[in-house]
Scaffold this motif. Structure first.
Motif, PDB file in Angstrom:
ATOM      1  N   THR A  48     -39.495  37.522  27.500  1.00  0.00           N
ATOM      2  CA  THR A  48     -38.542  38.592  27.781  1.00  0.00           C
ATOM      3  C   THR A  48     -37.833  38.978  26.484  1.00  0.00           C
ATOM      4  O   THR A  48     -37.391  38.116  25.728  1.00  0.00           O
ATOM      5  CB  THR A  48     -37.495  38.138  28.814  1.00  0.00           C
ATOM      6  OG1 THR A  48     -38.149  37.749  30.012  1.00  0.00           O
ATOM      7  CG2 THR A  48     -36.507  39.247  29.120  1.00  0.00           C
ATOM      8  N   ALA A  49     -37.731  40.285  26.222  1.00  0.00           N
ATOM      9  CA  ALA A  49     -37.111  40.725  24.971  1.00  0.00           C
ATOM     10  C   ALA A  49     -36.418  42.065  25.178  1.00  0.00           C
ATOM     11  O   ALA A  49     -36.837  42.884  26.000  1.00  0.00           O
ATOM     12  CB  ALA A  49     -38.152  40.830  23.864  1.00  0.00           C
ATOM     13  N   ARG A  97     -34.980  37.694  22.042  1.00  0.00           N
ATOM     14  CA  ARG A  97     -36.296  37.367  22.599  1.00  0.00           C
ATOM     15  C   ARG A  97     -36.217  35.961  23.166  1.00  0.00           C
ATOM     16  O   ARG A  97     -35.800  35.030  22.465  1.00  0.00           O
ATOM     17  CB  ARG A  97     -37.397  37.468  21.552  1.00  0.00           C
ATOM     18  CG  ARG A  97     -38.782  37.039  22.082  1.00  0.00           C
ATOM     19  CD  ARG A  97     -39.888  37.314  21.079  1.00  0.00           C
ATOM     20  NE  ARG A  97     -40.088  38.740  20.900  1.00  0.00           N
ATOM     21  CZ  ARG A  97     -40.829  39.511  21.699  1.00  0.00           C
ATOM     22  NH1 ARG A  97     -41.446  38.968  22.754  1.00  0.00           N
ATOM     23  NH2 ARG A  97     -40.967  40.777  21.466  1.00  0.00           N
ATOM     24  N   THR A  99     -37.711  32.516  24.221  1.00  0.00           N
ATOM     25  CA  THR A  99     -38.862  31.756  23.743  1.00  0.00           C
ATOM     26  C   THR A  99     -39.330  30.683  24.718  1.00  0.00           C
ATOM     27  O   THR A  99     -40.453  30.188  24.598  1.00  0.00           O
ATOM     28  CB  THR A  99     -38.545  31.114  22.379  1.00  0.00           C
ATOM     29  OG1 THR A  99     -37.300  30.393  22.469  1.00  0.00           O
ATOM     30  CG2 THR A  99     -38.399  32.194  21.308  1.00  0.00           C
TER      31      THR A  99
END
Length: 280
Positions: A48-49, A97, A99
């Motif tokens: 997800t970013a 972002r 990770t």
């Protein structure tokens, strides 16, 4: 004056998926706080970013409850894991972002232009010993947020209890991350469990008693409650004096020195309200 409120996990409004992430659950809408604070909890799978973007009028705060992510703010890059916090002030381009699969708390408050971005990992927070061996970690002090808010994460063993007190200038918001407790707010008595939230407006009598070992996130707006905590608590980076404990009298003195008001000793679990004891 704002109105006290509380909500269980099932009561939180659920919004659509955020970017490529999971749902966002609204813990506290800004209409409850006169526009001073909004809080939500969101699930974000790895990958997800967000785009890099500034906020014109609000500061944004992320608390990493689980997982990890990279945050960019201006020319700075922060890598955060579980327990980390990122403060992203208004006007500063920022993005992130995720990770590893993450659970985050997101807060927003009216912006304070000119503030610097800030981030800290779980092992970097100032940590204080509080009642009955509980710990308070100062995630954000008023100095970091331009006085807008202070942010704390704390542990509390079953049976620990606060005195009845009043914040003269701060609203207090508590999110129960795990465990359970009873919160008295004026005439109201709320039983909170994991995921629950309570909003305590300034000027309203309040107290709490923890019923099972608990972890909590607490926000005060405006900030500054850490001044009281630093006076009455013990900095865990320093040696622990033999027999050290926090007495009711010590709390009263610290409250008087920092603009708080402590009224009476802790309530019992079957007490219905904090207000009658204060009136008496």
């Amino acid at each position: 004056m704002a109105t006290p409120c509380a909500a269980a996990t099932a009561d939180h409004e659920s919004l659509d998926r955020l970017l490529a992430g999971g749902p966002r659950h609204v813990l506290l809408d800004s209409t409850r706080t006169g526009g001073q604070l909004a809080m939500s909890r969101l699930a974000a799978p790895a990958g997800t970013a967000s785009s890099v973007h500034p906020h014109a009028g609000e500061d944004e705060i992320f608390v990493m409850m689980r997982g990890s992510g990279i945050f960019w703010a201006g020319d700075q890059r922060f890598e955060l894991g579980e327990g980390g916090v990122a403060f992203l002030p208004c006007g500063v381009p920022h993005g992130y972002r995720i990770t590893s699969d993450a659970d985050l708390l997101a807060l927003s408050t009216p912006g304070s232009p000119g503030l610097a971005p800030y981030a800290a990992g779980a092992d970097q927070h100032e940590t204080l010993e509080w009642l009955d061996g509980g710990l308070v970690r100062i995630l954000l002090s008023e100095e970091r947020t331009g006085g807008r808010l202070s942010l704390f994460r704390s542990t509390a063993p079953a049976g620990s209890a606060s005195p009845v007190y009043v914040h003269g200038k701060e609203d207090e918001i508590v999110v129960m991350l795990s465990g359970s407790g009873i919160y008295w707010v004026g005439e109201h008595r709320y039983e909170l469990s994991a995921g629950g939230m309570v909003f305590v407006p300034r000027g309203v009598t309040t107290a709490h008693r923890i019923t099972t070992d608990a972890e909590k996130l607490t926000v005060t707006t405006p900030g500054g409650l850490e001044a009281f905590l630093r006076k009455v608590c013990r900095d865990v980076s320093q040696p622990r004096p033999a027999g050290w404990r926090i007495s009711f009298d010590a709390m009263v003195r610290a409250a008087e020195a920092t603009g708080q008001t402590i009224l009476v000793a802790p309530l019992q679990a079957d007490d219905a309200s904090s207000a009658p004891l204060v009136a008496a």
